[in-house]
Design a protein around this motif. Structure first.
Motif, PDB file in Angstrom:
ATOM      1  N   UNK A 355       0.749  -1.242   0.000  1.00  0.00           N
ATOM      2  CA  UNK A 355       0.000   0.000   0.000  1.00  0.00           C
ATOM      3  C   UNK A 355       0.776   1.287   0.000  1.00  0.00           C
ATOM      4  N   UNK A 356       2.100   1.224   0.012  1.00  0.00           N
ATOM      5  CA  UNK A 356       2.883   2.448   0.108  1.00  0.00           C
ATOM      6  C   UNK A 356       2.923   3.186  -1.230  1.00  0.00           C
ATOM      7  N   UNK A 357       3.265   4.465  -1.172  1.00  0.00           N
ATOM      8  CA  UNK A 357       3.301   5.361  -2.341  1.00  0.00           C
ATOM      9  C   UNK A 357       1.948   5.445  -3.053  1.00  0.00           C
ATOM     10  N   UNK A 358       0.900   5.455  -2.245  1.00  0.00           N
ATOM     11  CA  UNK A 358      -0.431   5.676  -2.782  1.00  0.00           C
ATOM     12  C   UNK A 358      -1.115   4.466  -3.357  1.00  0.00           C
ATOM     13  N   UNK A 359      -0.521   3.282  -3.272  1.00  0.00           N
ATOM     14  CA  UNK A 359      -1.135   2.092  -3.873  1.00  0.00           C
ATOM     15  C   UNK A 359      -2.453   1.738  -3.189  1.00  0.00           C
ATOM     16  N   UNK A 360      -2.496   1.859  -1.862  1.00  0.00           N
ATOM     17  CA  UNK A 360      -3.733   1.614  -1.117  1.00  0.00           C
ATOM     18  C   UNK A 360      -4.139   2.920  -0.449  1.00  0.00           C
ATOM     19  N   UNK A 361      -5.390   3.304  -0.636  1.00  0.00           N
ATOM     20  CA  UNK A 361      -5.909   4.533  -0.032  1.00  0.00           C
ATOM     21  C   UNK A 361      -6.635   4.204   1.262  1.00  0.00           C
ATOM     22  N   UNK A 362      -6.873   5.218   2.040  1.00  0.00           N
ATOM     23  CA  UNK A 362      -7.632   5.041   3.280  1.00  0.00           C
ATOM     24  C   UNK A 362      -9.034   4.529   2.964  1.00  0.00           C
ATOM     25  N   UNK A 363      -9.646   5.059   1.924  1.00  0.00           N
ATOM     26  CA  UNK A 363     -11.001   4.616   1.566  1.00  0.00           C
ATOM     27  C   UNK A 363     -11.007   3.178   1.061  1.00  0.00           C
ATOM     28  N   UNK A 364      -9.979   2.799   0.280  1.00  0.00           N
ATOM     29  CA  UNK A 364      -9.902   1.426  -0.218  1.00  0.00           C
ATOM     30  C   UNK A 364      -9.734   0.428   0.904  1.00  0.00           C
TER      31      UNK A 364
END
Length: 620
Positions: A355-364
């Motif tokens: 999830x780092x560098x934007x791969x996973x968002x808080x909403x996802x």
């Protein structure tokens, strides 16, 4: 038939495979253009090779050192070498937290996830940024003590110094290999043969596995060689290796690109077959058992073969335990969305490193847990830098049955966010190593999570009064079996007394690098007398440990298996002999830098107690 024809057939097949490989590499950008293939007579551009050391350490999973120091920290990998070519134990090097298999044989050891692909063996990582993006031609790793831990080198398409982040972040494996045993602890320059990639990079990631090492590996520097212009391959000069063909096919099968895995998750078009063969005759449970041995990508591929196997591969029972850590470079919001319908019964989930560098968002992340969190018992989120207060709030609300939570090295979570963990009263294991948890939040957690059995607070630098924390543990956490207080700076004999009186089930205690503990206060003697079940005790770098403490351990802690007294000046060979004679299960004894224990004594003890690994480190 003439024997010539089979030979021609073989040659034709080989020629076809070569052309097929060329076609594939061309589509992946291995050649600048079709013109570069057709015009072999033109001179290839000459690139000047750039040689650069790491400019900055961006991220890492663990280190031996303190958060407020440079000694034994990953930050030592930035810049020119400090030690190389010297060999030995030096504080100016980068050292990870663990080595060997000792941590797998102590009370705090966690059960492994099934379905982990055999090609993934990484235990720790460090990411390094370089000044200039280049097409890598070589990577040199300067190892100064117990080399051989590096198992994978990756390159990233994202430039950490760019003001415009890319739409997609790609990771390519430059080199990988299973852990190997290196003979001897001497320094070396490790230069594996790396793969050519089709994008420039100034972000390199090293992944390590220290399980075969006899002691901590120490890294001094990393050198990146590369060129600014993409190299052009010449058909006349390049040779085609059959092994390369296999590797390319493996890349397509296991590549780091996110699209590959997401397509496998999402494909619903199934082939139409008149029958399902003998699978129709097998019991449903037997097919489920067979499929339980497949990795997640293999399940996704098998689901595309027929409707029956699609049904089996999408059955939530196949996803009771799910580790996505091996695929960290490919997991994003889309991946989690595709997996939601399959993970409604999930109990163990490993999203470490993802999830780092934007791969996973808080909403996802939140959407996934809202659908799949109700049965979750174990949640691994080590190095999840996308996590924030909202994520912790969602975890505590959507995972009412949670018993194990790993937030190791999640150093981006704000201090106030940890208050939410106190709502999960069923917690039995909590790992907060290298987090910003502060005292108020931790006191609340200890007060409401009385079922805790395993607690890690190593390198938690924002806790002001560890004596108060220890007192709360002694009063509320009566079931505690393992406690990691590695590098806590202010615990005293008062806190140790409260802890030993209240947590008498303790089997594992790490007090390494706790400088405020002094043997003269009787704190270690008190521990030995109050905690007879101790199996692991680390008193690393406490120079006050003396013969009296060792003799008390020998008399009271006969189940002791691991003892680290590195750095003490006051322990004699005689007390160690008493310990070894009394503690029959002892398997690890670290006496590195113990001034009274020289190599001759170690050899003698090894001869008399061959089942014990006695470690004596050195510096040249």
């Amino acid at each position: 038939m003439s024997p010539v024809f089979p030979m021609l057939t073989v040659l034709s097949m080989f020629y076809y495979m070569c052309l097929r490989r060329r076609a594939r590499t061309a589509t992946r950008g291995e050649m600048n253009s079709r013109r570069a293939i057709e015009s072999n007579t033109r001179a290839l551009p000459i690139n000047v090779e750039i040689v650069q050391y790491a400019k900055e350490v961006l991220d890492f999973s663990s280190h031996y050192g303190s958060e407020n120091s440079m000694s034994y920290t990953m930050w030592n990998l930035a810049g020119i070498p400090n030690v190389y070519p010297s060999s030995g134990d030096f504080t100016q090097t980068a050292v990870f937290r663990t080595y060997g298999t000792w941590w797998d044989h102590c009370p705090s050891a966690r059960l492994p996830f099934k379905r982990t692909p055999p090609t993934f063996c990484s235990q720790d990582y460090v990411e390094l940024a370089f000044e200039e993006p280049v097409y890598p031609t070589a990577v040199h790793i300067l190892e100064t003590y117990h080399p051989g831990a590096v198992v994978r080198i990756l390159a990233c398409s994202a430039n950490p110094y760019s003001q415009n982040p890319p739409a997609e972040v790609r990771w390519e494996i430059l080199w990988s290999e299973a852990p190997t045993k290196v003979n001897g602890p001497q320094a070396r320059q490790f230069t594996p043969c790396i793969k050519q990639i089709n994008f420039p990079t100034n972000l390199i990631r090293l992944e390590v596995n220290s399980s075969l090492l006899d002691y901590y590996t120490e890294l001094d520097a990393v050198v990146l060689h590369g060129v600014k212009e993409r190299p052009v391959l010449s058909l006349k000069t390049s040779m085609i290796d059959m092994n390369d063909i296999d590797e390319d096919e493996d890349e397509e099968k296991y590549g780091c690109g996110m699209d590959t895995l997401n397509k496998q998750f999402s494909i619903v078009t199934l082939r139409e077959w008149p029958t399902n063969g003998y699978f129709d005759k097998l019991p449903y449970e037997l097919i489920q058992l067979i499929l339980s041995h497949l990795t997640v990508p293999d399940l996704c591929r098998l689901a595309q073969t027929c409707k029956l196997l699609y049904q089996h591969c999408c059955d939530p029972l196949q996803y009771i335990h799910l580790s996505l850590q091996p695929y960290w470079a490919r997991i994003n919001d889309t991946s989690l969305e595709y997996l939601q319908s399959r993970c409604t019964l999930i109990q163990w989930l490993n999203l470490s490193w993802t999830g780092n560098r934007g791969a996973i968002s808080v909403s996802g992340f939140s959407s996934f847990l809202k659908v799949c969190g109700s049965e979750l018992v174990r949640l691994e989120l080590s190095c999840g830098h996308f996590l924030n207060e909202t994520c912790l709030e969602v975890i505590t609300e959507m995972c009412p049955n949670l018993q194990e939570l790993n937030l190791s090295s999640c150093d981006k979570i704000p201090p106030q966010a940890f208050n939410h963990i106190a709502k999960v009263g069923s917690l039995k294991r909590l790992i907060l190593y290298r987090t910003k948890v502060e005292q108020t939040a931790l006191l609340s957690i200890l007060n409401f999570c009385s079922e805790l059995q395993h607690l890690s607070l190593g390198s938690c630098v924002m806790i002001e009064d560890y004596d108060l924390i220890a007192s709360m543990m002694g009063a509320k956490c009566k079931k505690l079996r393992s406690l990691d207080l590695w590098r806590c700076k202010n615990i005293t004999e008062s806190g140790i007394a409260e802890l030993a009186s209240g947590c008498q089930l303790l089997e594992e205690l790490d007090l390494g690098w706790c400088p405020t503990l002094q043997s003269s206060t009787g704190c270690f003697t008190n521990l030995a007398r109050k905690l007879p079940n101790l199996q692991k005790l680390f008193l690393t770098a406490n120079r006050s440990v003396c013969d009296t403490d060792i003799e008390e351990l020998a008399a009271n802690c006969t189940h002791l298996r691991q003892l680290d007294i590195l750095g003490t000046r006051m322990v004699s060979p005689a007390s160690l002999r008493k310990l070894l004679e009394s503690c029959k299960d002892l398997s690890l004894l670290d006496v590195s830098f113990c001034s009274q224990i020289d190599n001759r004594v170690v050899l003698e003890l090894n001869a008399n107690f061959p089942n014990v690994f006695i470690k004596k480190s050195f510096t040249q």
